[in-house]
Design a protein around this motif. Structure first.
Motif, PDB file in Angstrom:
ATOM      1  N   GLU A   1      18.179  -6.494   2.716  1.00 33.81           N
ATOM      2  CA  GLU A   1      18.288  -7.100   1.390  1.00 33.81           C
ATOM      3  C   GLU A   1      16.900  -7.236   0.756  1.00 33.81           C
ATOM      4  OE1 GLU A   1      20.521 -10.713   1.736  1.00 33.81           O
ATOM      5  OE2 GLU A   1      22.378  -9.653   2.232  1.00 33.81           O
ATOM      6  N   ALA A   2      16.033  -6.276   1.064  1.00 33.46           N
ATOM      7  CA  ALA A   2      14.674  -6.293   0.508  1.00 33.46           C
ATOM      8  C   ALA A   2      14.721  -6.218  -1.012  1.00 33.46           C
ATOM      9  CB  ALA A   2      13.870  -5.123   1.056  1.00 33.46           C
ATOM     10  N   CYS A   3      13.901  -7.036  -1.635  1.00 33.07           N
ATOM     11  CA  CYS A   3      13.805  -7.055  -3.090  1.00 33.07           C
ATOM     12  C   CYS A   3      12.368  -7.408  -3.449  1.00 33.07           C
ATOM     13  CB  CYS A   3      14.768  -8.085  -3.675  1.00 33.07           C
ATOM     14  SG  CYS A   3      14.604  -8.312  -5.472  1.00 33.07           S
ATOM     15  N   ILE A   4      11.747  -6.580  -4.267  1.00 33.49           N
ATOM     16  CA  ILE A   4      10.372  -6.811  -4.699  1.00 33.49           C
ATOM     17  C   ILE A   4      10.386  -7.190  -6.169  1.00 33.49           C
ATOM     18  CG2 ILE A   4       8.056  -5.834  -4.885  1.00 33.49           C
ATOM     19  CD1 ILE A   4       8.850  -3.800  -2.757  1.00 33.49           C
TER      20      ILE A   4
ATOM     21  N   GLN B   1       7.572  -2.868   7.160  1.00 36.32           N
ATOM     22  CA  GLN B   1       7.845  -4.306   7.229  1.00 36.32           C
ATOM     23  C   GLN B   1       8.689  -4.751   6.031  1.00 36.32           C
ATOM     24  OE1 GLN B   1       4.198  -6.537   7.586  1.00 36.32           O
ATOM     25  NE2 GLN B   1       3.399  -5.209   9.198  1.00 36.32           N
ATOM     26  N   VAL B   2       8.304  -4.266   4.867  1.00 36.56           N
ATOM     27  CA  VAL B   2       8.999  -4.671   3.640  1.00 36.56           C
ATOM     28  C   VAL B   2      10.465  -4.265   3.686  1.00 36.56           C
ATOM     29  CG1 VAL B   2       9.167  -4.266   1.154  1.00 36.56           C
ATOM     30  CG2 VAL B   2       6.927  -4.633   2.219  1.00 36.56           C
ATOM     31  N   TYR B   3      10.734  -3.020   4.082  1.00 30.74           N
ATOM     32  CA  TYR B   3      12.088  -2.484   4.008  1.00 30.74           C
ATOM     33  C   TYR B   3      12.881  -2.664   5.290  1.00 30.74           C
ATOM     34  CZ  TYR B   3      10.649  -0.635  -0.446  1.00 30.74           C
ATOM     35  OH  TYR B   3      10.207  -0.537  -1.747  1.00 30.74           O
ATOM     36  N   ALA B   4      12.322  -3.380   6.261  1.00 32.29           N
ATOM     37  CA  ALA B   4      13.092  -3.707   7.468  1.00 32.29           C
ATOM     38  C   ALA B   4      14.257  -4.620   7.119  1.00 32.29           C
ATOM     39  CB  ALA B   4      12.187  -4.360   8.507  1.00 32.29           C
ATOM     40  N   ASP B   5      14.113  -5.393   6.065  1.00 36.29           N
ATOM     41  CA  ASP B   5      15.162  -6.278   5.573  1.00 36.29           C
ATOM     42  C   ASP B   5      16.143  -5.469   4.729  1.00 36.29           C
ATOM     43  OD1 ASP B   5      16.753  -8.228   4.438  1.00 36.29           O
ATOM     44  OD2 ASP B   5      15.097  -9.533   3.866  1.00 36.29           O
TER      45      ASP B   5
ATOM     46  N   ALA C   1      13.595 -12.396  -4.603  1.00 36.27           N
ATOM     47  CA  ALA C   1      12.586 -11.527  -4.008  1.00 36.27           C
ATOM     48  C   ALA C   1      12.296 -11.884  -2.555  1.00 36.27           C
ATOM     49  CB  ALA C   1      11.291 -11.593  -4.814  1.00 36.27           C
ATOM     50  N   THR C   2      12.073 -10.853  -1.758  1.00 31.42           N
ATOM     51  CA  THR C   2      11.563 -11.034  -0.394  1.00 31.42           C
ATOM     52  C   THR C   2      10.055 -10.780  -0.366  1.00 31.42           C
ATOM     53  OG1 THR C   2      12.192  -8.730   0.064  1.00 31.42           O
ATOM     54  CG2 THR C   2      13.727 -10.459   0.740  1.00 31.42           C
ATOM     55  N   TYR C   3       9.576 -10.004  -1.327  1.00 32.74           N
ATOM     56  CA  TYR C   3       8.140  -9.758  -1.497  1.00 32.74           C
ATOM     57  C   TYR C   3       7.818  -9.803  -2.981  1.00 32.74           C
ATOM     58  CZ  TYR C   3       7.705  -8.405   3.388  1.00 32.74           C
ATOM     59  OH  TYR C   3       7.706  -8.430   4.752  1.00 32.74           O
ATOM     60  N   ILE C   4       6.581 -10.155  -3.290  1.00 31.60           N
ATOM     61  CA  ILE C   4       6.151 -10.290  -4.679  1.00 31.60           C
ATOM     62  C   ILE C   4       4.820  -9.575  -4.861  1.00 31.60           C
ATOM     63  CG2 ILE C   4       5.381 -11.953  -6.429  1.00 31.60           C
ATOM     64  CD1 ILE C   4       7.407 -13.923  -5.321  1.00 31.60           C
ATOM     65  N   THR C   5       4.702  -8.832  -5.952  1.00 24.45           N
ATOM     66  CA  THR C   5       3.448  -8.139  -6.232  1.00 24.45           C
ATOM     67  C   THR C   5       2.625  -8.919  -7.255  1.00 24.45           C
ATOM     68  OG1 THR C   5       4.417  -6.785  -7.998  1.00 24.45           O
ATOM     69  CG2 THR C   5       4.472  -5.890  -5.760  1.00 24.45           C
ATOM     70  N   VAL C   6       1.313  -8.787  -7.141  1.00 24.15           N
ATOM     71  CA  VAL C   6       0.390  -9.426  -8.078  1.00 24.15           C
ATOM     72  C   VAL C   6      -0.696  -8.430  -8.454  1.00 24.15           C
ATOM     73  CG1 VAL C   6       0.795 -11.755  -7.189  1.00 24.15           C
ATOM     74  CG2 VAL C   6      -1.031 -10.382  -6.192  1.00 24.15           C
ATOM     75  N   ASN C   7      -1.126  -8.470  -9.693  1.00 23.46           N
ATOM     76  CA  ASN C   7      -2.270  -7.701 -10.148  1.00 23.46           C
ATOM     77  C   ASN C   7      -3.471  -8.627 -10.239  1.00 23.46           C
ATOM     78  OD1 ASN C   7      -1.017  -5.267 -10.326  1.00 23.46           O
ATOM     79  ND2 ASN C   7      -1.110  -5.081 -12.543  1.00 23.46           N
TER      80      ASN C   7
ATOM     81  N   LEU D   1       2.736  -9.375  -1.548  1.00 17.57           N
ATOM     82  CA  LEU D   1       2.658 -10.621  -0.798  1.00 17.57           C
ATOM     83  C   LEU D   1       4.032 -11.023  -0.273  1.00 17.57           C
ATOM     84  CD1 LEU D   1       0.535 -12.689  -3.364  1.00 17.57           C
ATOM     85  CD2 LEU D   1      -0.289 -11.063  -1.627  1.00 17.57           C
ATOM     86  N   ASN D   2       4.039 -11.728   0.840  1.00 15.40           N
ATOM     87  CA  ASN D   2       5.270 -12.320   1.336  1.00 15.40           C
ATOM     88  C   ASN D   2       5.737 -13.400   0.359  1.00 15.40           C
ATOM     89  OD1 ASN D   2       4.009 -11.026   3.618  1.00 15.40           O
ATOM     90  ND2 ASN D   2       5.533 -12.018   4.886  1.00 15.40           N
ATOM     91  N   ARG D   3       7.039 -13.454   0.124  1.00 14.99           N
ATOM     92  CA  ARG D   3       7.578 -14.475  -0.778  1.00 14.99           C
ATOM     93  C   ARG D   3       7.188 -15.885  -0.326  1.00 14.99           C
ATOM     94  NH1 ARG D   3       8.638 -18.428  -2.587  1.00 14.99           N
ATOM     95  NH2 ARG D   3      10.508 -19.218  -3.617  1.00 14.99           N
ATOM     96  N   ALA D   4       7.107 -16.119   0.987  1.00 14.65           N
ATOM     97  CA  ALA D   4       6.795 -17.452   1.512  1.00 14.65           C
ATOM     98  C   ALA D   4       5.392 -17.910   1.140  1.00 14.65           C
ATOM     99  CB  ALA D   4       6.965 -17.466   3.027  1.00 14.65           C
ATOM    100  N   ASP D   5       4.521 -16.977   0.776  1.00 12.49           N
ATOM    101  CA  ASP D   5       3.134 -17.322   0.432  1.00 12.49           C
ATOM    102  C   ASP D   5       2.943 -17.591  -1.058  1.00 12.49           C
ATOM    103  OD1 ASP D   5       2.246 -17.073   3.070  1.00 12.49           O
ATOM    104  OD2 ASP D   5       1.973 -14.903   2.850  1.00 12.49           O
TER     105      ASP D   5
END
Length: 364
Positions: free
Chosen positions: A108-111, A102-106, A143-149, A173-177
């Protein structure tokens, strides 16, 4: 091509023109310029460490740090964003395959993300309720996705790890969230857009949780079993090295201008400046050589603890040498080096801001 060649050897002149030609405007925007981003997407630099099975470049570490050094030589902020975002893309080797697809289907994916455990994740059913805020996520605006600890809780009690400490786990997480917050107010790395973000009462499925350890790698590749600590240290040190080389390059015309336009600069002064420039260049190049050799040796024998320690050691030496060489030359550069709108000042600000990263500040 040797890793210790001048960083310009790794970039096409047109790429450098695009990167530097929009660097000042990117600083005004507080994030990378659209033309810089277009180049990044074309060359897949955000996906340098993403798994090949998902369309990433899965770049071996020695080639990776040479590329990152070159990009930071072209522009510190762009190099830093690429490094931090493709570093987060390395997590693709640990994500569950369904999530990674899902993440890399884009294309222009950027985490982007932060390594600080300043959030909580409360276990609930088949997932978690995530809350928290995080600072300094470079590239977060792209970013299209964002990581959290997150610190893991179970009811009112902390969930413990095998050592008895509270368990910390990362989530994607999805960037939209995620809500972005203004947070970057520092003198340098302005175009990295390293702003803050927060999450409030977000349900996250357990499939979005992952572990960053060799045993948990979903992709059977050396890249994802190589220790994260040394990977992070080496990539950050390469950035500082690239910025220092850029500054030294800019000293050549700065010194020439001072030698011919400042009446109080005599032949002895010019000789001193040239000597200092030669010494700094030689010192930085020798340290770069030691650093790249250590990374290459550890990549050949990634289970050798001594070689991994040498990566940590040479990364810190390179970071210190980059800063000290620049500081030695700065006083000879004239007032243009102190003018915020000049390229040489931007490089100086970016380097000194990036040098504040705690990972390379203290002895290992």
């Amino acid at each position: 091509m040797a890793y210790t060649d001048h960083p310009s050897a790794r970039l096409l002149p047109g790429w450098v023109e695009t990167i530097r030609g929009h660097a000042a405007e990117a600083e005004k925007l507080g994030k990378l310029h659209p033309e810089q981003l277009k180049l990044i997407y074309q060359q897949q630099w955000f996906n340098l460490l993403a798994p090949a099975v998902y369309g990433g470049l899965q770049t071996p570490l020695p080639q990776l740090i040479a590329t990152e050094e070159a990009l930071s030589w072209a522009d510190g902020s762009l190099g830093w964003v690429v490094t931090l975002c493709c570093g987060a893309g390395w997590f693709g080797g640990f994500l569950q395959p369904g999530v990674a697809k899902q993440v890399y289907a884009d294309t222009e994916a950027c985490i982007a993300g932060s390594g600080a455990a300043t959030g909580t994740a409360a276990i609930t059913g088949d997932g978690y309720i995530v809350n928290g805020s995080w600072k300094y996520a470079s590239g977060v605006h792209h970013a299209t996705y964002i990581t959290v600890n997150c610190l893991i809780t179970n009811g009112e009690e902390p969930e413990l790890d095998d050592d008895g400490a509270q368990l910390i786990l990362p989530f994607i997480l999805n960037r939209a969230d995620v809500t972005l917050l203004p947070g970057w107010k520092y003198m340098g790395m302005v175009a990295t857009g390293s702003d803050a973000y927060e999450v409030n009462n977000l349900y996250v499925d357990k499939s979005r949780c992952f572990k960053i350890e060799a045993a948990a790698a979903a992709i059977p590749s050396l890249l994802y079993t190589y220790p994260f600590l040394q990977l992070a240290e080496a990539t950050l040190a390469a950035n500082l090295s690239g910025m220092a080389v850029h500054f030294i390059d800019l000293c050549v015309p700065a010194f020439a201008y001072k030698a011919t336009n400042i009446r109080r600069v005599n032949e002895a002064n010019v000789a001193l400046m040239e000597s200092e420039l030669t010494t700094a260049t030689t010192q930085l190049n020798q340290t770069r050589q030691d650093f790249f050799a250590a990374v290459d040796a550890s990549w050949q024998q990634p289970t050798d603890i001594g070689l991994l320690k040498e990566v940590s050691h040479t990364s810190r030496i390179l970071a210190r040498t980059a800063r000290e060489c620049v500081d030695k030359l700065y006083p000879y550069c004239g007032l243009l080096a102190a003018l915020p709108v000049t390229e040489i000042n931007r490089v100086w600000r970016d380097l000194h801001t990036a040098c504040q990263h705690a990972l390379l500040t203290f002895a290992e």
